[in-house]
Enzyme design. Structure first.
Site, PDB file in Angstrom:
ATOM      1  N   CYS A 178      41.683  60.018  62.479  1.00  0.00           N
ATOM      2  CA  CYS A 178      42.529  60.930  61.723  1.00  0.00           C
ATOM      3  C   CYS A 178      43.989  60.655  62.037  1.00  0.00           C
ATOM      4  O   CYS A 178      44.327  60.074  63.078  1.00  0.00           O
ATOM      5  CB  CYS A 178      42.198  62.388  62.049  1.00  0.00           C
ATOM      6  SG  CYS A 178      42.534  62.862  63.770  1.00  0.00           S
ATOM      7  N   LYS A 179      44.843  61.070  61.109  1.00  0.00           N
ATOM      8  CA  LYS A 179      46.289  61.103  61.331  1.00  0.00           C
ATOM      9  C   LYS A 179      46.743  62.528  61.097  1.00  0.00           C
ATOM     10  O   LYS A 179      46.539  63.090  60.014  1.00  0.00           O
ATOM     11  CB  LYS A 179      47.028  60.162  60.381  1.00  0.00           C
ATOM     12  CG  LYS A 179      48.547  60.225  60.539  1.00  0.00           C
ATOM     13  CD  LYS A 179      49.291  59.457  59.459  1.00  0.00           C
ATOM     14  CE  LYS A 179      50.805  59.582  59.637  1.00  0.00           C
ATOM     15  NZ  LYS A 179      51.555  58.960  58.524  1.00  0.00           N
ATOM     16  N   MET A 180      47.362  63.127  62.121  1.00  0.00           N
ATOM     17  CA  MET A 180      47.907  64.472  62.005  1.00  0.00           C
ATOM     18  C   MET A 180      49.421  64.378  61.893  1.00  0.00           C
ATOM     19  O   MET A 180      50.094  64.021  62.857  1.00  0.00           O
ATOM     20  CB  MET A 180      47.534  65.315  63.224  1.00  0.00           C
ATOM     21  CG  MET A 180      46.058  65.481  63.472  1.00  0.00           C
ATOM     22  SD  MET A 180      45.777  66.659  64.826  1.00  0.00           S
ATOM     23  CE  MET A 180      44.113  66.200  65.307  1.00  0.00           C
TER      24      MET A 180
END
Length: 329
Positions: A178-180
């Site tokens: 994921c990329k937050m």
């Protein structure tokens, strides 16, 4: 076994366009040659992978053919320069499941290893976590390449993917990270340290370099950071030192100094966004133009903006850039 992206610094590269005067069309044409040149520069200077056509890459301003030509052109350029199989993610920024899968099919043909799929946020206020999980599951079930969850509340009507949702989706064999892109460091830490997640398979990245040291110390895989588009060696060195174990006192002091410099310079990215990144790349590396992106992102920084504290923070990083080899520890 499904492949996962490596740890480290990825760059969400801006898409380069030719000068408007050189384009016989309604919009400036994509400049694949400059895109390749910039990508090779990043690969040579410590960056472990690229994100093409993410939010910074203006995928939403480009046609299907333009997206394919850019990605396939960068892949060929990297291969020809001696970087075969160099890690590339590509952004998928739409809400329709069918179109998401079309983009992913195109990206696979163009040579991309992973899709960075933006959370569906057009109806953000009505998008509960159960429906978000189902949406990503349907995409992952049918995607021809592994995907990462991309949570950027600033462009998705404030949709926030919760740690519970990450926990559940991380179990899917075709969802590998994921990329937050938000400031909730607690979410980064919770997901990075979740004992029910296989962190060799599911990698957690932040979209903010100012979070690099703190989140990597607590298990995150790295950052997908715009400042590294112009200062790759400095951000890469901060990453290399931050993931080193154990951290000796002298190394810790350098991490603190680098993190201060990077965090100060990141104010420039936060203030000026895509137009600022493009102008920064032009000023520092001499690549691209001063015309910004496609409408409505056309333009350059206002006169006198280089007197601001964020710009001077970037000057601090440039000092680090010229003295720090990308992989020295």
């Amino acid at each position: 076994m499904t492949s996962s992206p490596p740890t480290g610094v990825f760059v969400p590269v801006p898409t380069f366009f030719k000068p408007a005067s050189a384009s016989n069309s309604l919009q400036p044409q994509v400049d694949v040659d400059t895109q390749v040149k910039h990508s090779i520069h990043l690969a040579k200077n410590g960056i472990r992978g690229l994100v093409l056509l993410g939010s910074t890459g203006e995928a939403i301003h480009m046609s299907k053919q333009e997206r394919f030509d850019l990605v396939s052109g960068v892949r060929k350029g990297l291969n020809d320069a001696g970087y075969p199989d160099y890690p590339i993610m590509a952004g998928v920024l739409i809400n329709s499941v069918d179109e998401v899968l079309e983009w992913l099919q195109d990206f696979k043909k163009a040579g991309v290893q992973w899709g960075l799929v933006l959370a569906p946020g057009y109806f953000g206020a009505a998008a509960n976590q159960e429906n978000i999980r189902e949406w990503y599951t349907v995409v992952a079930d049918h995607s021809p390449i592994p995907i990462l969850i991309y949570n950027y509340p600033g462009v998705t009507n404030n949709v926030m993917v919760t740690p519970e949702t990450y926990n559940i989706l991380a179990q899917h064999p075709n969802i590998v990270g994921c990329k937050m892109s938000h400031g909730n460091v607690s979410y980064h830490v919770q997901v990075s340290l979740d004992p029910e997640i296989d962190h060799n398979k599911f990698r957690v990245f932040s979209g903010f370099g100012q979070q690099l040291g703190p989140i990597v110390f607590f298990g995150a895989a790295g950052v997908i950071d715009g400042l590294a588009a112009m200062y790759p060696k400095t951000v890469s060195r901060l990453m290399n030192l931050s993931e080193k174990r154990p951290i000796e006192p002298k190394v810790h002091e350098e991490i603190q100094a680098l993190q201060y410099a990077v965090s100060t310079a990141e104010e420039y990215i936060g203030k000026w966004g895509i137009v600022g990144i493009k102008e920064g790349v032009y000023r520092v590396l001499g690549m691209g133009t001063l015309e910004g992106g496609r409408l409505p992102l056309k333009g350059k920084l206002p006169d006198g903006s280089d007197k601001s504290r964020p710009y001077y923070g970037a000057r601090i990083v440039l000092t680090c850039e010229t003295r720090s080899p990308p992989n020295a520890i």
